[in-house]
Every structure is written in C-alpha cells, then in structure tokens.
Design a protein around this motif. Structure first.
Motif, PDB file in Angstrom:
ATOM      1  N   LEU A   1       6.493 -12.843   0.391  1.00  0.00           N
ATOM      2  CA  LEU A   1       5.772 -11.653  -0.048  1.00  0.00           C
ATOM      3  C   LEU A   1       6.633 -10.445   0.280  1.00  0.00           C
ATOM      4  O   LEU A   1       7.015 -10.241   1.435  1.00  0.00           O
ATOM      5  CB  LEU A   1       4.435 -11.554   0.686  1.00  0.00           C
ATOM      6  N   MET A   2       6.946  -9.646  -0.750  1.00  0.00           N
ATOM      7  CA  MET A   2       7.778  -8.455  -0.547  1.00  0.00           C
ATOM      8  C   MET A   2       6.901  -7.208  -0.583  1.00  0.00           C
ATOM      9  O   MET A   2       6.226  -6.942  -1.575  1.00  0.00           O
ATOM     10  CB  MET A   2       8.861  -8.360  -1.612  1.00  0.00           C
ATOM     11  N   ILE A   3       6.945  -6.449   0.504  1.00  0.00           N
ATOM     12  CA  ILE A   3       5.996  -5.361   0.708  1.00  0.00           C
ATOM     13  C   ILE A   3       6.620  -3.991   0.505  1.00  0.00           C
ATOM     14  O   ILE A   3       7.717  -3.706   0.997  1.00  0.00           O
ATOM     15  CB  ILE A   3       5.388  -5.471   2.120  1.00  0.00           C
ATOM     16  N   HIS A   4       5.859  -3.147  -0.198  1.00  0.00           N
ATOM     17  CA  HIS A   4       6.110  -1.708  -0.283  1.00  0.00           C
ATOM     18  C   HIS A   4       5.092  -1.030   0.619  1.00  0.00           C
ATOM     19  O   HIS A   4       3.884  -1.218   0.458  1.00  0.00           O
ATOM     20  CB  HIS A   4       5.943  -1.234  -1.728  1.00  0.00           C
TER      21      HIS A   4
ATOM     22  N   LEU B   1       0.838  -1.193   0.000  1.00  0.00           N
ATOM     23  CA  LEU B   1       0.000   0.000   0.000  1.00  0.00           C
ATOM     24  C   LEU B   1       0.876   1.247   0.000  1.00  0.00           C
ATOM     25  O   LEU B   1       1.874   1.301   0.720  1.00  0.00           O
ATOM     26  CB  LEU B   1      -0.915   0.027   1.234  1.00  0.00           C
ATOM     27  N   ASP B   2       0.469   2.218  -0.797  1.00  0.00           N
ATOM     28  CA  ASP B   2       1.168   3.497  -0.868  1.00  0.00           C
ATOM     29  C   ASP B   2       0.132   4.604  -0.795  1.00  0.00           C
ATOM     30  O   ASP B   2      -0.596   4.850  -1.754  1.00  0.00           O
ATOM     31  CB  ASP B   2       1.961   3.592  -2.174  1.00  0.00           C
ATOM     32  N   TYR B   3       0.043   5.249   0.355  1.00  0.00           N
ATOM     33  CA  TYR B   3      -0.952   6.297   0.561  1.00  0.00           C
ATOM     34  C   TYR B   3      -0.397   7.693   0.276  1.00  0.00           C
ATOM     35  O   TYR B   3      -1.105   8.675   0.453  1.00  0.00           O
ATOM     36  CB  TYR B   3      -1.492   6.234   1.994  1.00  0.00           C
ATOM     37  N   TYR B   4       0.856   7.751  -0.157  1.00  0.00           N
ATOM     38  CA  TYR B   4       1.447   9.048  -0.450  1.00  0.00           C
ATOM     39  C   TYR B   4       1.018   9.578  -1.821  1.00  0.00           C
ATOM     40  O   TYR B   4       0.714  10.767  -1.979  1.00  0.00           O
ATOM     41  CB  TYR B   4       2.971   8.960  -0.394  1.00  0.00           C
ATOM     42  N   TRP B   5       0.989   8.693  -2.838  1.00  0.00           N
ATOM     43  CA  TRP B   5       0.838   9.149  -4.209  1.00  0.00           C
ATOM     44  C   TRP B   5      -0.591   9.382  -4.693  1.00  0.00           C
ATOM     45  O   TRP B   5      -0.803  10.207  -5.575  1.00  0.00           O
ATOM     46  CB  TRP B   5       1.549   8.188  -5.162  1.00  0.00           C
ATOM     47  N   PRO B   6      -1.615   8.669  -4.200  1.00  0.00           N
ATOM     48  CA  PRO B   6      -2.966   8.943  -4.701  1.00  0.00           C
ATOM     49  C   PRO B   6      -3.335  10.426  -4.549  1.00  0.00           C
ATOM     50  O   PRO B   6      -3.144  11.020  -3.496  1.00  0.00           O
ATOM     51  CB  PRO B   6      -3.852   8.058  -3.821  1.00  0.00           C
ATOM     52  N   GLY B   7      -3.841  10.991  -5.643  1.00  0.00           N
ATOM     53  CA  GLY B   7      -4.172  12.409  -5.638  1.00  0.00           C
ATOM     54  C   GLY B   7      -3.020  13.301  -6.055  1.00  0.00           C
ATOM     55  O   GLY B   7      -3.227  14.478  -6.370  1.00  0.00           O
ATOM     56  N   LYS B   8      -1.797  12.762  -6.040  1.00  0.00           N
ATOM     57  CA  LYS B   8      -0.622  13.533  -6.454  1.00  0.00           C
ATOM     58  C   LYS B   8      -0.097  13.087  -7.808  1.00  0.00           C
ATOM     59  O   LYS B   8       0.470  13.885  -8.556  1.00  0.00           O
ATOM     60  CB  LYS B   8       0.503  13.409  -5.425  1.00  0.00           C
TER      61      LYS B   8
ATOM     62  N   GLU C   1       3.311   5.278   4.239  1.00  0.00           N
ATOM     63  CA  GLU C   1       2.290   5.997   4.992  1.00  0.00           C
ATOM     64  C   GLU C   1       1.020   5.174   5.143  1.00  0.00           C
ATOM     65  O   GLU C   1      -0.095   5.712   5.125  1.00  0.00           O
ATOM     66  CB  GLU C   1       1.992   7.350   4.337  1.00  0.00           C
ATOM     67  N   ALA C   2       1.162   3.861   5.308  1.00  0.00           N
ATOM     68  CA  ALA C   2      -0.008   2.979   5.379  1.00  0.00           C
ATOM     69  C   ALA C   2       0.157   1.898   6.447  1.00  0.00           C
ATOM     70  O   ALA C   2      -0.414   0.815   6.318  1.00  0.00           O
ATOM     71  CB  ALA C   2      -0.260   2.344   4.014  1.00  0.00           C
ATOM     72  N   ASP C   3       0.911   2.195   7.499  1.00  0.00           N
ATOM     73  CA  ASP C   3       1.247   1.177   8.497  1.00  0.00           C
ATOM     74  C   ASP C   3       0.028   0.396   8.983  1.00  0.00           C
ATOM     75  O   ASP C   3      -0.011  -0.843   8.919  1.00  0.00           O
ATOM     76  CB  ASP C   3       1.926   1.818   9.713  1.00  0.00           C
ATOM     77  N   HIS C   4      -0.956   1.105   9.502  1.00  0.00           N
ATOM     78  CA  HIS C   4      -2.098   0.452  10.142  1.00  0.00           C
ATOM     79  C   HIS C   4      -2.868  -0.421   9.160  1.00  0.00           C
ATOM     80  O   HIS C   4      -3.154  -1.598   9.423  1.00  0.00           O
ATOM     81  CB  HIS C   4      -3.027   1.501  10.764  1.00  0.00           C
ATOM     82  N   ASP C   5      -3.222   0.147   8.002  1.00  0.00           N
ATOM     83  CA  ASP C   5      -4.035  -0.590   7.045  1.00  0.00           C
ATOM     84  C   ASP C   5      -3.278  -1.786   6.478  1.00  0.00           C
ATOM     85  O   ASP C   5      -3.869  -2.843   6.221  1.00  0.00           O
ATOM     86  CB  ASP C   5      -4.477   0.327   5.911  1.00  0.00           C
ATOM     87  N   LEU C   6      -1.993  -1.629   6.284  1.00  0.00           N
ATOM     88  CA  LEU C   6      -1.209  -2.718   5.724  1.00  0.00           C
ATOM     89  C   LEU C   6      -1.187  -3.915   6.684  1.00  0.00           C
ATOM     90  O   LEU C   6      -1.420  -5.059   6.277  1.00  0.00           O
ATOM     91  CB  LEU C   6       0.210  -2.224   5.434  1.00  0.00           C
ATOM     92  N   LEU C   7      -0.944  -3.659   7.943  1.00  0.00           N
ATOM     93  CA  LEU C   7      -0.957  -4.746   8.921  1.00  0.00           C
ATOM     94  C   LEU C   7      -2.350  -5.361   9.036  1.00  0.00           C
ATOM     95  O   LEU C   7      -2.497  -6.579   9.210  1.00  0.00           O
ATOM     96  CB  LEU C   7      -0.490  -4.238  10.287  1.00  0.00           C
TER      97      LEU C   7
ATOM     98  N   GLU D   1      -8.397   0.254  -4.856  1.00  0.00           N
ATOM     99  CA  GLU D   1      -7.729  -0.567  -5.870  1.00  0.00           C
ATOM    100  C   GLU D   1      -6.441  -1.162  -5.315  1.00  0.00           C
ATOM    101  O   GLU D   1      -6.113  -2.327  -5.585  1.00  0.00           O
ATOM    102  CB  GLU D   1      -7.426   0.280  -7.102  1.00  0.00           C
ATOM    103  N   GLN D   2      -5.702  -0.378  -4.543  1.00  0.00           N
ATOM    104  CA  GLN D   2      -4.466  -0.882  -3.939  1.00  0.00           C
ATOM    105  C   GLN D   2      -4.747  -2.028  -2.974  1.00  0.00           C
ATOM    106  O   GLN D   2      -4.034  -3.032  -2.964  1.00  0.00           O
ATOM    107  CB  GLN D   2      -3.740   0.246  -3.210  1.00  0.00           C
ATOM    108  N   VAL D   3      -5.762  -1.872  -2.158  1.00  0.00           N
ATOM    109  CA  VAL D   3      -6.083  -2.919  -1.184  1.00  0.00           C
ATOM    110  C   VAL D   3      -6.454  -4.217  -1.897  1.00  0.00           C
ATOM    111  O   VAL D   3      -5.991  -5.302  -1.524  1.00  0.00           O
ATOM    112  CB  VAL D   3      -7.211  -2.461  -0.243  1.00  0.00           C
ATOM    113  N   GLU D   4      -7.280  -4.114  -2.939  1.00  0.00           N
ATOM    114  CA  GLU D   4      -7.676  -5.313  -3.670  1.00  0.00           C
ATOM    115  C   GLU D   4      -6.473  -5.954  -4.360  1.00  0.00           C
ATOM    116  O   GLU D   4      -6.329  -7.182  -4.376  1.00  0.00           O
ATOM    117  CB  GLU D   4      -8.771  -4.980  -4.675  1.00  0.00           C
ATOM    118  N   GLY D   5      -5.602  -5.125  -4.936  1.00  0.00           N
ATOM    119  CA  GLY D   5      -4.402  -5.661  -5.558  1.00  0.00           C
ATOM    120  C   GLY D   5      -3.480  -6.331  -4.541  1.00  0.00           C
ATOM    121  O   GLY D   5      -2.892  -7.383  -4.818  1.00  0.00           O
ATOM    122  N   PHE D   6      -3.362  -5.731  -3.395  1.00  0.00           N
ATOM    123  CA  PHE D   6      -2.545  -6.300  -2.328  1.00  0.00           C
ATOM    124  C   PHE D   6      -3.088  -7.658  -1.908  1.00  0.00           C
ATOM    125  O   PHE D   6      -2.336  -8.630  -1.748  1.00  0.00           O
ATOM    126  CB  PHE D   6      -2.508  -5.319  -1.153  1.00  0.00           C
TER     127      PHE D   6
END
Length: 277
Positions: A147-150, A112-119, A153-159, A128-133
């Motif tokens: 599983l290699m994770i990127h 998950l990458d919460y930095y780039w959406p909207g930018k 800014e998504a600590d909580h949701d990723l875990l 879409e990221q969550v479903e892809g993950f």
C-alpha cells in the motif's frame, strides 16, 4: 504551467538506483517511445528502474500500459485522496482489474490529504477520503500488494485508519514529509519511508532530522517527478534522472556513503515491490 527554469544537468551517475515513485505521464510521456526516452535518461545516470504512479483512472490505465511497454517500468494504481469522491462502483471495478495486473507492484497513491479540502474545487472531503482510503487498504490486502500512502497534514488520522483497518503487510509512505515523531511511529509499525527531493530543501530541517531515524532496511528514494525537484534546482522540471541529487543529499544527512545508500535503497525496493534484481 511550463517551468520557467531549464531542466537540471544530468548528475554524476550513482548506481544502482530505483525511483520508487514517479509520474511518467506527468513528465510528458505518452507512448512507448517517450516512456523509453525518459527511462533511458534515467538509466544513463544509474536509475535503472522506475515505478510510475497513478492518481486517477486515466493515469492508472497509462501506468499499466507503460509497465508493459518497457521492462524497466513498474506501475502502482489508485485514486489520489483528493479524488476519492470519484471512487464509484465502476471505478472500483476497473481499479481492481488494473491492480491485479502482474506489472502492478503496489496499490497507490492513496491516503489522506487535509491540505486541499476547501482550497481546491471538486476536492474530496475528509469523510470521502477516509472511506476511499479504507477501500484501498482492503484492496491491497486482498491482492497481497504493498500500500503506497500519500499523507499531507493528516498524520494522526492516517495512522488511526491503518490501525483500525489493519495495515497490509507492506506500507510505503511516499514522499515522507513529517517530523521525527511521525517517523518513529511509522518505523515502530514496520512501515517503509520513501524520501524525495524535499529532503534537500533548505528549510526542511525537521524532515532531515526525521530521515536520520529511519533504519537502513525501511528506506526508499524517489523523485515524485515532475514535482519536488531537489535543491538547487527547485522550480525546474523533475525527471527520474534527477534521483542521484536526492540520494547524495540524503546520504549526507544520514552520514552514509551515497553508493552504499543507493545499494541499500535498491535492495529495499526489490524486496518491497518484489521486482527481483
């Protein structure tokens, strides 16, 4: 855009080392000869093996080819979370075929990458990221590969997604960049944390505190080249040969002998990626 700074001088050799996450295509490698040249430069300073990572389908195809061109190269394939909106049925089928290749040692980088959406134009949204993950987690479990994770800014949701889906046996947080509380949460789950040149950055105080908390058996080192060139070379092009700079900085942070840290991280990479000695 080309770097304005010259490439760093080769560091003092530090052996053995495995670059647990790099992007040979983004470093300019295009064929067997140029792949060998990058890895030769790395091997000259002790970095004998590298794992080249895909973040889109073209990079995934290249990574698998590179891993077959040179026995010192291994591959990981996935769609980067910001590209999760490209994960249609055809992409899934091709990624499944590529990931099953014996030279592919991990499914990644995903997450998950919460930095780039909207930018970033065309960036996958959060849903879409969550479903892809979730799909990549399932693929890693079906293939029995790490599983290699990127994570940005998504600590909580990723875990939370890992908990909800059920994590694969081996989970690697590439370029770990969170603070101590996230490091402890990952360590508790048995996840592996990989550190890049960011650990050497002058302003990375929280990251260095986190790095001190990781058990020896749960740590890897990487360049993420051509990005994240270690201090004092920030802004210069990065390559796998620069890894000893990061390892020496990380060893200083952890109050360890750099050669011992090199041996430990190499043993960990061999275990995690099942690549043997």
């Amino acid at each position: 855009m080309p770097s304005a700074r010259p490439a760093p001088e080769p560091p003092e050799p530090l052996s053995p080392l495995v670059d647990a996450h790099t992007h040979l295509d983004a470093c300019g490698a295009t064929d067997a000869e140029s792949v060998a040249a990058v890895v030769d430069r790395a091997a000259a300073v002790g970095v004998g093996r590298v794992v080249t990572i895909a973040d889109d389908l073209d990079a995934a195809r290249f990574a698998v080819r590179a891993a077959h061109w040179d026995s010192r190269v291994y591959a990981a394939v996935a769609l980067h979370p910001t590209r999760a909106n490209a994960l249609d049925d055809a992409a899934m089928r091709e990624l499944e075929q590529l990931a099953a290749d014996p030279r592919v040692v991990a499914v990644g980088e995903t997450g998950l990458d919460y930095y780039w959406p909207g930018k970033l134009e065309g960036c996958a949204g959060v849903e879409e990221q969550v479903e892809g993950f979730r799909w990549h987690i399932d693929l890693a479990k079906r293939l029995g590969k790490p599983l290699m994770i990127h994570n940005r800014e998504a600590d909580h949701d990723l875990l939370a997604v890992l908990l909800d889906e059920g994590a694969p046996e081996t989970v690697i947080f590439h370029c770990f960049s969170s603070a101590a509380n996230m490091a402890l949460a990952c360590v508790e789950e048995g996840y592996v944390l990989s550190f890049s040149g960011t650990v050497s950055f002058k302003n990375a105080h929280d990251l260095r505190e986190a790095a001190k908390l990781v058990p020896d058996e749960q740590i890897l080192v990487e360049t993420d080249a051509p990005f994240l060139t270690p201090h004092p070379f920030r802004g210069a092009p990065n390559e796998p040969y620069c890894l000893p700079y990061t390892v020496r900085s990380l060893a200083q942070t952890r109050d360890q002998d750099p050669f011992e840290l090199a041996r430990q991280t190499t043993a960990n990479a061999e275990r995690v990626y099942r690549i043997g000695s």
